[in-house]
Design a protein around this motif. Structure first.
Motif, short mmCIF file in Angstrom:
data_model
loop_
_atom_site.label_atom_id
_atom_site.label_comp_id
_atom_site.label_asym_id
_atom_site.label_seq_id
_atom_site.Cartn_x
_atom_site.Cartn_y
_atom_site.Cartn_z
N GLY A 42 0.83 -1.20 0.00
CA GLY A 42 0.00 0.00 0.00
C GLY A 42 0.86 1.24 0.00
O GLY A 42 2.08 1.18 0.21
N GLU A 43 0.23 2.37 -0.24
CA GLU A 43 0.96 3.64 -0.26
C GLU A 43 1.31 4.09 1.16
O GLU A 43 0.83 3.53 2.14
CB GLU A 43 0.12 4.71 -0.95
N SER A 44 2.13 5.12 1.27
CA SER A 44 2.43 5.72 2.56
C SER A 44 1.13 6.16 3.22
O SER A 44 0.26 6.76 2.56
CB SER A 44 3.35 6.94 2.39
N GLY A 45 1.00 5.86 4.52
CA GLY A 45 -0.22 6.22 5.23
C GLY A 45 -1.31 5.18 5.16
O GLY A 45 -2.40 5.37 5.72
N SER A 46 -1.01 4.04 4.50
CA SER A 46 -2.04 3.00 4.38
C SER A 46 -2.16 2.16 5.64
O SER A 46 -3.13 1.42 5.80
CB SER A 46 -1.74 2.09 3.18
N GLN A 423 3.32 20.52 6.05
CA GLN A 423 1.89 20.50 5.75
C GLN A 423 1.58 19.85 4.41
O GLN A 423 0.43 19.86 3.97
CB GLN A 423 1.33 21.93 5.80
N PHE A 424 2.60 19.28 3.77
CA PHE A 424 2.42 18.64 2.47
C PHE A 424 2.83 17.17 2.54
O PHE A 424 3.61 16.77 3.40
CB PHE A 424 3.28 19.34 1.39
N SER A 425 2.32 16.38 1.60
CA SER A 425 2.74 14.98 1.48
C SER A 425 4.11 14.93 0.82
O SER A 425 4.61 15.94 0.29
CB SER A 425 1.74 14.21 0.62
N GLY A 426 4.73 13.72 0.80
CA GLY A 426 6.05 13.56 0.19
C GLY A 426 6.05 13.92 -1.29
O GLY A 426 6.97 14.61 -1.76
N GLY A 427 5.04 13.49 -2.02
CA GLY A 427 4.95 13.80 -3.44
C GLY A 427 4.77 15.28 -3.69
O GLY A 427 5.34 15.85 -4.63
N GLN A 428 3.96 15.94 -2.85
CA GLN A 428 3.76 17.38 -2.99
C GLN A 428 5.05 18.14 -2.69
O GLN A 428 5.39 19.11 -3.38
CB GLN A 428 2.65 17.84 -2.06
N ARG A 429 5.79 17.69 -1.67
CA ARG A 429 7.06 18.35 -1.35
C ARG A 429 8.04 18.23 -2.51
O ARG A 429 8.80 19.16 -2.80
CB ARG A 429 7.66 17.75 -0.07
N GLN A 430 8.04 17.07 -3.19
CA GLN A 430 8.95 16.92 -4.32
C GLN A 430 8.54 17.85 -5.46
O GLN A 430 9.40 18.40 -6.17
CB GLN A 430 9.00 15.45 -4.78
N ASP A 455 6.03 6.66 -3.16
CA ASP A 455 5.15 5.54 -3.48
C ASP A 455 5.02 5.41 -4.99
O ASP A 455 5.18 6.38 -5.73
CB ASP A 455 3.76 5.77 -2.90
N VAL A 456 4.65 4.22 -5.44
CA VAL A 456 4.62 3.95 -6.87
C VAL A 456 3.63 4.85 -7.61
O VAL A 456 3.92 5.34 -8.71
CB VAL A 456 4.34 2.45 -7.14
N SER A 457 2.47 5.13 -7.02
CA SER A 457 1.49 5.98 -7.70
C SER A 457 1.96 7.43 -7.74
O SER A 457 1.81 8.12 -8.75
CB SER A 457 0.13 5.89 -7.01
N VAL A 458 2.55 7.91 -6.63
CA VAL A 458 3.08 9.28 -6.59
C VAL A 458 4.30 9.39 -7.50
O VAL A 458 4.49 10.39 -8.20
CB VAL A 458 3.46 9.66 -5.14
N GLN A 459 5.11 8.34 -7.53
CA GLN A 459 6.27 8.28 -8.41
C GLN A 459 5.85 8.47 -9.87
O GLN A 459 6.45 9.25 -10.61
CB GLN A 459 6.98 6.95 -8.23
N ALA A 460 4.79 7.78 -10.26
CA ALA A 460 4.29 7.88 -11.64
C ALA A 460 3.86 9.31 -11.95
O ALA A 460 4.12 9.83 -13.04
CB ALA A 460 3.13 6.91 -11.85
#
Length: 544
Positions: A42-46, A423-430, A455-460
């Motif tokens: 699962g993704e981060s936070g799952s 205040q942001f997720s890892g993907g948002q910070r990137q 995570d794979v979905s955020v990576q995509a």
């Protein structure tokens, strides 16, 4: 079927007040049997790691169990006290953590740390304990066990440190082994060796393994069964072939479709565009000096020659220690090369003094692996984005206008400029780090393992964003990665590094289809889950 080693039934764990949702884990049930590897995906936070921490008695105080049971060989560990947990850990259940450097004690030798487990849980004498340590180090295939016992964690490679963690976890032959993302930080060949090691030891000892990961390549390589978690709920559970081959839940299908394909994307290249970056005979030498051992010279980068043109992405791949990131840092002049030339356009910046280098820095920007450490936690993200342009003469109003436009470009709300990084997720910070790099309007963008922690979905999503930005702005991009699937999807050309040298270079499709060098062949063969057609439908759709 025999009694499960671990039986989790209707487990629910509450989050502290003020969280986005009420439960970290809600009504989750699954079993792990002897000789079986169950992958929790699962993704981060799952809720994956929260479940592992609960079973091990390591749940943070802010979280609390509000329902269910977790039975280890029939004993409900949720009702165990601190003393009982200390007796159970290492003896009947053990855990391998994601980052061995933070999990191991830096001031104790590796042998002492394994010996501590034996002294705590057994009455063996010193000679017998030493023999057991020697045997387990040999079993996890560490060379020179005597030297490994005397070594400290910082003296070992990442793969060796992870083997020390595995040895410590298995020295008392526990019934249950929990592995929490144990290969995420490892390069592809080291990862393959660690996965093979876990499979072999699990089969030899009949251990039940709960393997936590977000990498479906790892799932395909190692799992007997798969449990998929989404925001604390178990949405799918079944045999690996069934789940990967015919996923029933939309979330599982989304995760699998997001896995990058090993089939390179077909993209049109600009012909005749001028080179933005060229290196000639680039080298970086380190002199390792020590009071206690003979000094040695390390050629971290040796005679590297690369070229990147406008609108093109060149990927550099290789194992940890191959020199990939050292090349990136030399090109960005974050470290000084020992020899060679670094041409940005026609300007050689390799030996420029600091005063002249400052004017060239805006032409090269870099996005690092960890976005949280890249951003100042005490500054609003708007301040971080406008700082660079203002240092180069842009007014505050103009810099803010550019920051708002860039937030839209990276698909974030411009109103979020007044928020802080936490205040942001890892993907948002990137995405914010990408916006900050683009604020300087660079000619060359360097991405150093920029998606490996996602995570794979955020990576995509981030890969799609980077490729879209490259195309729209006609950027030259240098993409550093150890993930061959990622390289296949975003790179036009690829350079393979081994021990500081480029051993193979060419269009991605050519290198993947017919690798000439033995090292490239080994890298491709080691890619986890290579036999599964992850992301193939998506790749074919994009190509069409």
């Amino acid at each position: 079927m025999s009694e499960p080693v671990l039986a989790v039934e209707n487990l629910s764990i509450a989050l502290p007040g003020g969280a986005d949702r009420i439960r970290a884990v809600e009504d989750v049930s699954f079993e792990v049997h002897r000789g079986e590897i169950l992958c929790l995906v699962g993704e981060s936070g799952s809720g994956k790691s929260v479940i592992a921490q609960t079973v091990m008695g390591l749940l943070p105080k802010a979280l609390r169990v509000v329902g269910g049971t977790a039975r280890l060989e029939g004993e409900d560990v949720l009702s165990a006290g601190k003393r009982r947990f200390r007796a159970l850990r290492a003896a009947r259940m053990s855990m391998i953590f994601q980052e061995p450097m933070t999990a191991l004690n830096p001031v104790m030798s590796c042998g002492e740390q394994i010996d501590e487990v034996l002294r705590t849980h057994t009455r063996l004498g010193a000679a017998e304990r030493r023999r057991r340590i020697h045997d387990i180090l040999a079993e996890v295939q560490l060379p020179e066990p005597e030297r490994m016992m005397a070594s400290f964690p910082h003296q070992l490679s990442g793969g060796q440190r992870q083997r020390i963690m595995i040895a410590m976890a298995l020295v008392l032959e526990p019934a249950l082994l929990i592995a929490d993302e144990p290969t995420t930080a490892l390069d592809v060949t080291t990862q393959a060796r660690i996965l093979e090691l876990i499979k072999r030891i699990q089969a030899t000892h009949g251990t039940g393994v709960l393997f936590i990961t977000h990498d479906f390549g790892v799932v395909a390589e190692i799992a007997d069964r798969v449990a998929v978690l989404q925001q604390g709920r178990l949405v799918e559970l079944g045999d690996t072939r069934q789940v990967l081959g015919d996923p029933q839940h939309p979330y599982t299908r989304m995760l699998i479709d997001a896995v990058p394909s090993m089939t390179p994307r077909l993209r049109q290249r600009e012909v005749g565009s001028t080179p933005v970056l060229r290196t000639r005979r680039l080298g970086k030498i380190y002199h390792d000096k020590s009071l206690f051992r003979r000094a040695r010279t390390v050629h971290a980068v040796d005679g590297v020659e690369i070229e990147v043109r406008r609108g093109e992405t060149l990927g550099i791949v290789g194992e940890s220690g191959s020199g990939k990131s050292t090349v990136a840092r030399c090109v960005a002049r974050l470290i000084d090369p020992t020899e060679g030339e670094i041409l940005i356009g026609e300007e050689d910046i390799a030996k420029l003094p600091a005063a002249r280098l400052r004017g060239q820095r805006r032409r090269i920007q870099i996005v690092f692996q960890d976005p949280y450490r890249s951003l100042n936690p005490r500054r609003k993200i708007g301040q971080s984005i406008i700082e660079g342009p203002m240092n180069y003469g842009l007014s505050r109003a103009e810099a803010l206008d550019r920051a708002r436009a860039l937030m839209e470009l990276v698909r974030l709300d411009p109103a979020a400029l007044d928020r802080y990084p936490h205040q942001f997720s890892g993907g948002q910070r990137q995405r914010i780090c990408i916006a900050r790099a683009l604020a300087m309007e660079p000619e060359l963008l360097i991405a150093d393992e920029a998606v490996s922690a996602l995570d794979v979905s955020v990576q995509a999503q981030v890969l799609g964003l980077l490729d879209d930005i490259r195309r729209k702005l006609r950027l030259a991009m240098l993409f550093i990665t150890h993930d061959l699937r990622v390289a296949a999807q975003i790179c036009d050309r690829i350079a393979v590094m081994h021990k500081g040298r480029i051993v193979e270079e060419g269009p991605v499709a050519d290198v993947f289809a017919q690798p000439r060098h033995a090292y490239t062949q080994a890298l491709l063969a080691a890619a986890p889950g290579r036999g599964w057609r992850f992301g193939e439908a998506v790749a074919e759709q994009r190509a069409g």
